[in-house]
Enzyme design. Structure first.
Site, PDB file in Angstrom:
ATOM      1  CB  CYS A  90     -43.388  23.561  32.014  1.00  0.00           C
ATOM      2  SG  CYS A  90     -44.678  21.952  31.437  1.00  0.00           S
ATOM      3  CG  HIS A 132     -39.779  19.636  33.093  1.00  0.00           C
ATOM      4  ND1 HIS A 132     -39.799  20.657  33.842  1.00  0.00           N
ATOM      5  CD2 HIS A 132     -41.075  19.171  32.406  1.00  0.00           C
ATOM      6  CE1 HIS A 132     -40.891  21.368  33.224  1.00  0.00           C
ATOM      7  NE2 HIS A 132     -41.558  20.247  32.458  1.00  0.00           N
ATOM      8  CD  GLU A 133     -40.332  17.073  29.566  1.00  0.00           C
ATOM      9  OE1 GLU A 133     -41.615  16.662  29.766  1.00  0.00           O
ATOM     10  OE2 GLU A 133     -39.828  18.154  29.418  1.00  0.00           O
ATOM     11  CG  HIS A 136     -44.963  16.535  32.570  1.00  0.00           C
ATOM     12  ND1 HIS A 136     -45.643  17.513  32.570  1.00  0.00           N
ATOM     13  CD2 HIS A 136     -43.132  17.200  31.986  1.00  0.00           C
ATOM     14  CE1 HIS A 136     -45.337  18.556  32.695  1.00  0.00           C
ATOM     15  NE2 HIS A 136     -44.276  18.712  31.887  1.00  0.00           N
TER      16      HIS A 136
HETATM   17 ZN   LIG Z   1     -42.849  20.231  31.237  1.00  0.00          ZN
END
Ligand SMILES: [Zn+2]
Length: 218
Positions: A90, A132-133, A136
């Site tokens: 990341c 993953h995003e 976030h």
């Molecule tokens: Zn990330």
């Protein structure tokens, strides 16, 4: 358009939930373009708005086989299938990688900057980047999914990166409390959310709390 500073752990904004975009106005278009430019400059596969300090539900992706970088407004995962272990990194944890569980395929929807609706089912890196995003945008970091604490390793560490960078992992722990000598009288099971802590001082705080509740001796 400009390249923004990428926020790194433990910047508290990485734990903030981003707000849904209601209007794709000039401000949102500017944030999206900055996000895309910052991602491309950093050579990343994806970036989420809170990583550049903006709390709107916008991510950008640059998946090699897709050729063009994508802007995703209000991305949502509709369904996921299967699990696989993948090595992940990341931009907010420069120099580190860890093994995490991700879905084999992910169905998602989003709007682009022209308000066109996309619905796709993706596998491989695209699916991983979507998970993953979108994590976030909900204040979740990949370190929250680490399979094994030890597996978080320094990858390609170069000069200028901080070797002492903190990392985090939620740990299930069992505390057997002895109020007096002899048989354990109480077993506490708790989940220690290292990923929500910002420093080791939180561990001292926990010991202090346990002591005050009479579970630990001074
Ligand atoms: Zn990330």
């Amino acid at each position: 358009m400009s390249i923004k500073r990428i926020r790194v752990y433990p910047d508290p904004i990485l734990r903030k939930k981003c707000r849904k975009v209601k209007n794709i106005d000039d401000k949102i278009i500017r944030i999206a373009k900055d996000l895309k430019e910052t991602m491309l400059a950093a050579g990343g596969v994806g970036l989420a708005a809170n990583q550049i300090g903006e709390l709107s539900r916008i991510i950008t992706l640059h998946i090699p086989e897709e050729k063009k970088p994508l802007v995703l407004i209000n991305p949502e995962i509709i369904s996921k299938n299967g699990t696989r272990d993948v090595l992940e990194g990341c931009l907010s944890f420069p120099g580190y990688q860890g093994l995490v569980k991700r879905s084999v395929s992910v169905s998602a929807r989003w709007l682009d900057l022209n308000k066109s609706l996309y619905k796709v089912t993706k596998e491989e890196l695209f699916a991983q980047a979507l998970e993953h995003e979108i994590d976030h945008l909900n204040g979740i970091l990949y370190t929250d999914h680490l399979l094994e604490h030890e597996k978080l390793k320094q990858a390609g560490l170069q000069d200028g990166l901080n070797e002492d960078q903190p990392h985090s992992h939620d740990v299930d722990m069992k505390i057997i409390a002895h109020k007096e000598q002899g048989e354990p009288i109480e077993i506490l099971e708790s989940r220690l959310n290292f990923s929500k802590l910002y420093s080791d001082s939180s561990i001292s705080q926990m010991q202090y709390d346990l002591f005050n509740e009479g579970y630990l001796e001074n």
